[in-house]
Design a protein around this motif. Structure first.
Motif, mmCIF file in Angstrom:
data_model
loop_
_atom_site.group_PDB
_atom_site.id
_atom_site.type_symbol
_atom_site.label_atom_id
_atom_site.label_comp_id
_atom_site.label_asym_id
_atom_site.label_seq_id
_atom_site.Cartn_x
_atom_site.Cartn_y
_atom_site.Cartn_z
ATOM 1 N N UNK A 232 -57.654 11.273 71.877
ATOM 2 C CA UNK A 232 -58.603 10.881 70.832
ATOM 3 C C UNK A 232 -59.120 12.110 70.096
ATOM 4 N N UNK A 233 -59.463 13.149 70.840
ATOM 5 C CA UNK A 233 -60.005 14.363 70.229
ATOM 6 C C UNK A 233 -58.993 15.037 69.317
ATOM 7 N N UNK A 234 -57.731 15.045 69.719
ATOM 8 C CA UNK A 234 -56.697 15.752 68.958
ATOM 9 C C UNK A 234 -56.565 15.195 67.556
ATOM 10 N N UNK A 235 -56.357 13.869 67.459
ATOM 11 C CA UNK A 235 -56.146 13.327 66.109
ATOM 12 C C UNK A 235 -57.460 13.095 65.375
ATOM 13 N N UNK A 325 -49.620 8.275 65.933
ATOM 14 C CA UNK A 325 -48.672 7.187 65.717
ATOM 15 C C UNK A 325 -48.488 6.264 66.905
ATOM 16 N N UNK A 326 -49.431 6.297 67.838
ATOM 17 C CA UNK A 326 -49.353 5.389 68.978
ATOM 18 C C UNK A 326 -49.206 6.081 70.318
ATOM 19 N N UNK A 327 -49.274 7.418 70.342
ATOM 20 C CA UNK A 327 -49.106 8.130 71.612
ATOM 21 C C UNK A 327 -50.232 7.786 72.595
ATOM 22 N N UNK A 328 -51.435 7.503 72.060
ATOM 23 C CA UNK A 328 -52.542 7.114 72.927
ATOM 24 C C UNK A 328 -52.238 5.786 73.619
ATOM 25 N N UNK A 329 -51.665 4.845 72.860
ATOM 26 C CA UNK A 329 -51.295 3.549 73.438
ATOM 27 C C UNK A 329 -50.179 3.709 74.470
ATOM 28 N N UNK A 330 -49.242 4.633 74.203
ATOM 29 C CA UNK A 330 -48.185 4.902 75.182
ATOM 30 C C UNK A 330 -48.765 5.485 76.464
ATOM 31 N N UNK A 331 -49.751 6.371 76.320
ATOM 32 C CA UNK A 331 -50.402 6.949 77.488
ATOM 33 C C UNK A 331 -51.071 5.879 78.338
ATOM 34 N N UNK A 332 -51.720 4.918 77.683
ATOM 35 C CA UNK A 332 -52.340 3.805 78.406
ATOM 36 C C UNK A 332 -51.293 2.985 79.143
ATOM 37 N N UNK A 348 -60.277 0.049 80.321
ATOM 38 C CA UNK A 348 -61.683 0.387 80.150
ATOM 39 C C UNK A 348 -61.955 1.859 80.362
ATOM 40 N N UNK A 349 -61.431 2.426 81.442
ATOM 41 C CA UNK A 349 -61.632 3.848 81.727
ATOM 42 C C UNK A 349 -60.989 4.728 80.649
ATOM 43 N N UNK A 350 -59.756 4.395 80.286
ATOM 44 C CA UNK A 350 -58.989 5.210 79.343
ATOM 45 C C UNK A 350 -59.669 5.275 77.980
ATOM 46 N N UNK A 351 -60.074 4.108 77.467
ATOM 47 C CA UNK A 351 -60.679 4.085 76.135
ATOM 48 C C UNK A 351 -62.147 4.485 76.150
ATOM 49 N N UNK A 352 -62.801 4.402 77.300
ATOM 50 C CA UNK A 352 -64.147 4.965 77.398
ATOM 51 C C UNK A 352 -64.092 6.475 77.207
ATOM 52 N N UNK A 353 -63.076 7.104 77.818
ATOM 53 C CA UNK A 353 -62.896 8.551 77.628
ATOM 54 C C UNK A 353 -62.669 8.879 76.156
ATOM 55 N N UNK A 354 -61.874 8.043 75.476
ATOM 56 C CA UNK A 354 -61.652 8.237 74.047
ATOM 57 C C UNK A 354 -62.921 8.064 73.243
ATOM 58 N N UNK A 355 -63.745 7.088 73.626
ATOM 59 C CA UNK A 355 -65.010 6.861 72.917
ATOM 60 C C UNK A 355 -65.964 8.034 73.098
ATOM 61 N N UNK A 356 -65.970 8.611 74.297
ATOM 62 C CA UNK A 356 -66.807 9.796 74.539
ATOM 63 C C UNK A 356 -66.356 10.946 73.643
ATOM 64 N N UNK A 357 -65.038 11.064 73.453
ATOM 65 C CA UNK A 357 -64.520 12.104 72.544
ATOM 66 C C UNK A 357 -65.036 11.889 71.130
ATOM 67 N N UNK A 358 -65.083 10.639 70.697
ATOM 68 C CA UNK A 358 -65.556 10.335 69.337
ATOM 69 C C UNK A 358 -67.005 10.751 69.146
ATOM 70 N N UNK A 381 -56.905 22.143 72.235
ATOM 71 C CA UNK A 381 -56.978 20.777 72.772
ATOM 72 C C UNK A 381 -55.582 20.153 72.826
ATOM 73 N N UNK A 382 -54.786 20.356 71.758
ATOM 74 C CA UNK A 382 -53.429 19.798 71.729
ATOM 75 C C UNK A 382 -52.553 20.418 72.816
ATOM 76 N N UNK A 383 -52.719 21.722 73.066
ATOM 77 C CA UNK A 383 -51.973 22.383 74.144
ATOM 78 C C UNK A 383 -52.349 21.791 75.502
#
Length: 405
Positions: A232-235, A325-332, A348-358, A381-383
């Motif tokens: 989430x942070x990267x893009x 392009x969907x890499x986050x969904x692939x990770x899930x 829930x855990x995965x997207x909560x982490x993404x929401x915290x990044x936002x 972050x990308x590395x």
């Protein structure tokens, strides 16, 4: 070939995300009219958008856990109801306070849909989990591409702006009626079958290595939660600062700098289509490290060579392709392979982490001295994202014996 009896259910789930794509930008697209309706400025109206993030984080984790307990359908239905409250409420709200509450409802609706939809699609399409989830991104992007044309078309025709809000609400009414009786796979039966398959794969690895290797909720869970944040942070950083970076660092014209966002969006859509095509040939765990490496290289080159306008356009496309392009969904999807009995919980855990990044990444951006420093931070972050996903791939090979499909 056996026909999938849940295809109509899947289509209706995708249509909910078409509506979600509109919901994310509906306020900003109608900011002038809504500002007048709420008695505030355009800036004040756009500020209401932040409420969606608050609503999203309120119930994301608990609804994911409950989705595993009670099934996917109730949470999809809750998502539809909360989004209907949001859209209908926008038409009649008269103050920023009410609008902010409605925005929280929209964020909660997104969380309900996520924890019901992602697991449901993985259960409807067990042999194409990653592709089925990535296609959601296409519906979101398609809606966000279409809505500005609807809004501008209504304005040009002198028509009521509210039709742009009525349209997604009407789609929700249709999907809501369908889901009164619409069938879903038995999530517990699917989880039991996948657990058995995972145990068989682990047994085969143990037989070869004479060393038991099991999915570790702390080690593997931490790797995935970190990636939920990192992806989430990267893009997010690139999408939020791409135009400003083009103007202030690359010294591009306003039109050329704004065009970078278009190239970024085009890259995202192309990746969705590409992943859909190759999804049957490769496992998701094979694609995720490749995409994160591509994102790292593209962002690094943006930081290293900002003066070349043509290269910047190419790199904007590349970042959109590899990072958004969907890499986050692939990770899930890969995380669900590690924890098959708790798809709702891991969502829930995965997207909560993404929401915290936002929430936290804007604070980091504001703390850094300039755009070039922000881009360098995104390089780091990308590395980390590439390192993290490489470790996930290594763990996957230990658990399941092979990365190949």
């Amino acid at each position: 070939m056996k026909k999938n009896k849940y295809l109509l259910t899947a289509f209706m789930l995708y249509m909910n995300y078409f509506v979600h794509g509109m919901g994310v930008i509906i306020i900003s697209q109608n900011a002038t009219n809504l500002a007048h309706q709420w008695g505030t400025t355009t800036t004040g109206a756009i500020a209401v958008v932040s409420s969606l993030g608050i609503g999203r984080i309120i119930n994301l984790l608990i609804s994911g856990i409950l989705s595993d307990k009670f099934g996917r359908k109730p949470f999809v239905q809750l998502g539809i109801v909360f989004y209907l409250v949001f859209f209908v409420g926008l038409l009649f709200s008269k103050s920023v306070t009410v609008a902010y509450v409605l925005g929280i409802c929209a964020g909660m609706a997104n969380s309900f849909l996520d924890t019901g939809t992602y697991p449901a699609l993985m259960e409807i399409f067990p042999d194409a989990k990653g592709t089925s989830n990535v296609v959601l991104k296409a519906f979101i992007s398609g809606a966000q591409f279409l809505l500005p044309f609807i809004v501008s078309g209504l304005a040009s025709a002198g028509a009521w702006y509210g039709w742009s809000i009525v349209i997604p609400a009407a789609i929700l009414v249709i999907t809501g009626i369908y889901f009164i009786k619409g069938a879903f796979p038995d999530s517990k039966a699917v989880a039991a079958a996948e657990e058995k398959k995972a145990e068989e794969a682990e047994a085969a690895v143990q037989k070869e290595n004479a060393a038991p290797v099991k999915s570790n909720k702390w080690l593997d869970g931490t790797l995935f939660i970190l990636y939920g944040y990192i992806s989430q942070a990267t893009f997010y950083m690139v999408s939020q600062m791409l135009t400003q970076y083009g103007q202030s660092i690359s010294h591009m014209s306003d039109s050329a700098a704004h065009a970078l966002v278009s190239w970024y969006s085009l890259g995202s859509i192309c990746c969705v289509l590409f992943t859909a095509v190759i999804g049957s040939k490769f496992k998701e765990v094979q694609l995720v490290p490749v995409y994160t490496l591509g994102a790292f290289i593209a962002i690094f080159l943006m930081w290293a060579y900002p003066a070349n306008a043509v290269l910047m356009a190419i790199l904007a496309f590349a970042v959109g392709f590899f990072a958004a392009g969907g890499v986050m969904q692939l990770g899930l999807t890969v995380m669900a392979d590690f924890f098959p009995a708790g798809k709702g919980t891991v969502t829930g855990f995965f997207y909560t982490a993404g929401s915290i990044a936002s929430f936290t990444i804007p604070l980091v951006i504001n703390a850094l001295p300039g755009m070039r420093e922000v881009m360098f931070f995104d390089v780091i972050v990308a590395l980390l994202g590439f390192i993290d996903t490489s470790l996930i791939a290594i763990r996957y090979k230990h658990l399941f014996g092979s990365l190949k499909k």
